[in-house]
Design an enzyme around this catalytic site. Structure first.
Site, PDB file in Angstrom:
ATOM      1  N   SER A   1      -6.892  -4.325 -33.795  1.00 48.68           N
ATOM      2  CA  SER A   1      -7.612  -3.411 -34.689  1.00 48.68           C
ATOM      3  C   SER A   1      -9.032  -3.188 -34.189  1.00 48.68           C
ATOM      4  O   SER A   1      -9.575  -3.999 -33.443  1.00 48.68           O
ATOM      5  CB  SER A   1      -7.657  -3.980 -36.109  1.00 48.68           C
ATOM      6  N   HIS A   2      -9.642  -2.091 -34.624  1.00 45.58           N
ATOM      7  CA  HIS A   2     -11.063  -1.887 -34.345  1.00 45.58           C
ATOM      8  C   HIS A   2     -11.917  -2.883 -35.131  1.00 45.58           C
ATOM      9  O   HIS A   2     -13.063  -3.127 -34.789  1.00 45.58           O
ATOM     10  CB  HIS A   2     -11.481  -0.456 -34.729  1.00 45.58           C
ATOM     11  N   SER A   3     -11.341  -3.412 -36.190  1.00 45.81           N
ATOM     12  CA  SER A   3     -12.105  -4.298 -37.059  1.00 45.81           C
ATOM     13  C   SER A   3     -11.582  -5.727 -36.988  1.00 45.81           C
ATOM     14  O   SER A   3     -10.392  -5.964 -37.217  1.00 45.81           O
ATOM     15  CB  SER A   3     -12.000  -3.782 -38.502  1.00 45.81           C
TER      16      SER A   3
END
Lengths: 194, 125
Positions: free
Chosen positions: B9-11
């Site tokens: 994920s980007h996060s």
């Protein structure tokens, strides 16, 4: 020449990081300038080591740096561009063909092509003009191609989530591609043979 | 062994939270997750993704679940860096990350092949 290319590209990215980030904030996730600057900072730091390498290896090393240090789609794309060029350079083809191979690598990595409001909208026409030997037209073509992304509707990349609302903003990737093309031409036209 | 599952994920928070959900559904499958760029901010990082894939790589293969474009592109690069032999057994699912990962991991948990994990995740994710 390799050292000058890195210096000049770094300077243009650092000098426009905020503009790129602003553009990306309008139709993307607002990190394009920051990400590219981080990658080009590393390139600048490794400039001397890269400049000592033969051209294909230098392209490859610079590509690896961008792929691993930028931390966004733009790193994978610009990195793939240089890695694509490196592979072609290794085979001994001319610069226009190397650029063409780089653009093909971006197409493949991004699973995209012209008309989707991306960096390819600048890279493709510039590469084609170069292949036709129209070196004097490259700056103008890059400028016009970048401007032409304004009225486009994004169908690829983060801006595509905005659909119609992406219309009216120039694409950040097309903008950085235009800046880098100008930077490279600056160095070539100065005939700096360092 | 079962098919390994990797979440990208980007996060960092999404990656960690999703790993928790997957664990609840799919028990002790080979699971790795990574989120954010090298500095821990929002983004994706080729090296971190490659490390996560290597953590769970096995002969049955690895299914990778990604969120947005940059994560997918950097995962493509990470897979290429594994070398052709190992890369041939790693697939990215074209499915929403949460639904895809939970369904795919469940299929992996029940002994599904890599093809089955990807197909189920893409069909129902």
């Amino acid at each position: 020449m390799i050292a000058s290319l890195i210096e000049r590209c770094h300077a243009t990215i650092a000098g426009h990081a905020e503009v790129l980030t602003e553009l990306d904030r309008a139709i993307g996730d607002g990190d394009h300038g920051i990400n590219l600057e981080r990658g080009f900072d590393v390139l600048l730091a490794e400039k001397d080591a890269i400049a000592e390498l033969p051209w294909p290896k230098a392209l490859q090393e610079a590509g690896k740096v961008l792929v691993s240090k930028v931390g966004g789609a733009s790193g994978a794309l610009y990195g793939s561009f240089l890695l694509g060029m490196a592979k072609a350079a290794e085979e001994g083809v001319d610069v226009a063909s190397q650029v063409e191979a780089g653009v093909a690598a971006v197409r493949k990595r991004g699973k995209s092509d012209v008309g989707a409001k991306t960096m390819l909208d600048v890279l493709v026409p510039v590469s084609e003009a170069l292949a036709e030997g129209r070196a004097g037209d490259l700056r103008r073509i890059a400028d016009e191609a970048r401007e032409a992304t304004g009225p486009m509707k994004a169908t690829r990349g983060r801006a595509s989530f905005l659909g119609e609302r992406s219309i009216g903003h120039c694409d950040p990737g097309a903008t950085s591609a235009r800046l880098l093309i100008h930077a490279v031409l600056d160095v070539i036209e100065q005939g700096d043979a360092r | 062994m079962s098919v390994g599952v990797v979440l990208v994920s980007h996060s960092p928070l999404i990656a960690e939270g999703l790993a928790q959900m997957v664990r609840q559904m799919a028990g002790d499958i080979a699971l790795a997750f990574t989120g954010g760029d090298a500095g821990g901010g929002l983004g994706s990082d080729t090296e971190k993704i490659k490390t996560a894939i290597e953590e769970v790589w096995n002969e049955d293969g690895v299914a990778v679940f990604v969120d947005l474009g940059g994560a997918e592109m950097n995962t493509d690069v990470a897979i290429e860096l594994l070398g052709a032999e190992r890369a041939a057994k790693v697939r990215i699912a074209a499915a929403p990350i949460v639904e895809g990962a939970v369904i795919g991991a469940t299929v992996a948990f029940t002994g599904g092949t890599l093809e089955e994990v990807i197909a189920e995740a893409e069909a129902y994710g």
